[in-house]
Design an enzyme around this catalytic site. Structure first.
Site, PDB file in Angstrom:
ATOM      1  CB  THR A  37      -0.889   0.026   1.265  1.00  0.00           C
ATOM      2  OG1 THR A  37      -0.069  -0.367   2.375  1.00  0.00           O
ATOM      3  CG2 THR A  37      -2.055  -0.934   1.132  1.00  0.00           C
ATOM      4  CG  ASP A  38       5.181   1.129   0.838  1.00  0.00           C
ATOM      5  OD1 ASP A  38       4.834   0.490  -0.177  1.00  0.00           O
ATOM      6  OD2 ASP A  38       6.300   0.995   1.385  1.00  0.00           O
ATOM      7  CB  ALA A 134      14.096 -13.054   7.071  1.00  0.00           C
ATOM      8  CG  LEU A 136      12.306 -10.230   9.389  1.00  0.00           C
ATOM      9  CD1 LEU A 136      12.952 -10.960  10.561  1.00  0.00           C
ATOM     10  CD2 LEU A 136      10.811 -10.061   9.647  1.00  0.00           C
ATOM     11  CB  SER A 139      18.065  -3.381   2.859  1.00  0.00           C
ATOM     12  OG  SER A 139      16.698  -3.579   2.675  1.00  0.00           O
ATOM     13  CG  ASP A 183      10.571  -1.737   4.221  1.00  0.00           C
ATOM     14  OD1 ASP A 183       9.414  -2.006   4.578  1.00  0.00           O
ATOM     15  OD2 ASP A 183      11.109  -2.221   3.214  1.00  0.00           O
TER      16      ASP A 183
END
Ligand code: GLA
Length: 393
Positions: A37-38, A134, A136, A139, A183
């Site tokens: 959605t970002d 993974a 998560l 980066s 992120d």
């Protein structure tokens, strides 16, 4: 955490000698809900997790940037004047890409650091306990730790929203992954026991209490140990479909559409584009529903949104994998409150919201299902919502 800081200082000393000027750290993230959605200007609701990347850094007298990582051999070095998106490859593209993005921003602000002195070279040593590959955001953890360190050492005084944007710019332009801003926002803005509601259109954020401890519940990550790479085709092709869908519907981004627009979208769009659009439109709604439910009733009632989100990613957005589907279905069958894959998809991790008393059994049953299916044993571990990037020392 102290152990990671200790390792960070030692790693710095082994490559560059002496002690760093400071240590900074930034966490990975899991997204509780709101996937893909970002970059559609929509809503997402990630948390920063209790796994972090540390950067030990020291300003230099010249204009050399040198970077070492405990995950890769050697030291990569480049002169600040030679930084350019095309010149950076491999793991060092993440930290040096951020340096490039920040030097651009500093250039726009007047060509030098706030104090008026030119930006100095820096030695940077990275250590991390965020599992890579993974899903998560290992980066983003690197990007945000480096961004905070350089912001301090260069005296730029950029705010966290701007640092997030520069991390995203590095990822888009240097690494070449067309990712959104979720992120980096989670890594920079996370708070203990809170999720971050991101409005990716206005870029406004709100910290929302999760209430997990009070409900005696928590999150398990199920890392399927199958790989994902966002520079690859799947992520970019989903992004293109969303942009095509928005164009055909006559809107600037899919954020402008709500559930009431779906019948018109169904009539206008080909079946695949329609399903991509339906995922985004319904996912935005699920983010808002999840946050509202947390505020009024607590985590026990959000399972249905997590479960529906997974179905939407599996069937409409088509970014799940058999391993992620099995992680989710076996968690649900073992009594999880809710479960879904998290992150960009095509591998990586799922999350399950579980009552504390059930966590051990849910983890065991997922492991048994994986063994029965002949899949690689998943890595299953709890995560808690933690503080975003910070200076440690
Ligand atoms: C990756 C990207 C994010 C976001 C997610 C999917 O993590 O880096 O920007 O698009 O996938 O929600």
């Amino acid at each position: 955490m102290n152990e990671l800081l200790q390792r960070g200082s030692e790693h710095f000393a082994s490559h560059f000698g002496g002690t760093p000027d400071g240590l900074w750290s930034a966490p990975g993230r899991v997204n509780l809900i709101g996937e893909h959605t970002d970059y559609n200007d929509g809503f997402a609701f990630p948390i920063a997790i209790d796994k972090r990347t540390t950067v030990a850094a020291r300003a230099r007298a010249d204009r050399l940037l040198r970077v070492a990582s405990s995950s890769f051999p050697g030291v990569v070095e480049v002169c600040l004047d030679d930084l350019s998106p095309d010149a950076l490859t491999g793991w060092a593209a993440y930290p040096l890409g951020v340096a490039w993005a920040m030097s651009q921003a500093a250039g726009r602000a007047g060509g030098s650091a706030a104090a008026g002195s030119p930006m100095a070279g820096v030695d940077l040593a990275l250590t991390s306990d965020v599992p890579a590959g993974a899903g998560l955001s290992s980066s983003a953890a690197v990007e945000c730790a480096v961004a905070l360190a350089l912001d301090d050492l260069w005296g730029l005084g950029l705010d966290r929203q701007e640092l997030a944007r520069l991390g995203q710019l590095a990822e888009n332009k240097v690494v070449g992954a067309p990712t959104g801003i979720m992120d980096q926002s989670a890594s920079l803005l996370g708070e203990p026991d809170h999720g971050i509601l991101l409005d990716c259109q206005s870029l406004q954020t709100q910290s929302v209490p999760l209430g997990f401890a009070h409900a005696r519940a928590g999150l398990l990550v199920i890392d399927t140990r199958t790989s994902h790479s966002h520079a690859d085709g799947g992520y970019a092709s989903r992004r293109r479909s969303c942009e095509d869908g928005a164009r055909s519907m006559g809107v600037g981004s899919l954020r402008a559409l709500g559930p009431d627009d779906l019948p018109r979208a169904a009539a206008l769009l080909d079946d695949q584009t329609f399903r991509r659009v339906r995922h985004i439109v319904t996912e935005n709604q699920r983010v808002l529903d999840t946050v509202a439910a947390l505020r009024t009733s607590g985590p026990a009632v959000i399972g249905t949104f997590l479960n529906e989100s997974h179905v939407s990613m599996r069937d409409d957005f088509e970014i799940s994998t058999p391993e992620l589907d099995l992680a989710v279905s076996s968690a649900q069958e073992a009594g999880a409150v809710g479960a879904r894959m998290t992150g960009g998809g095509f591998g990586g991790a799922a999350i399950a919201l579980v009552r504390d008393d059930d966590a051990g059994r849910v983890a065991e049953e997922i492991a048994v299902s994986f063994a029965r299916a002949g899949y690689t044993a998943p890595h299953i571990f709890p995560v808690t919502a933690s503080e975003g990037a910070r200076r440690e020392r």
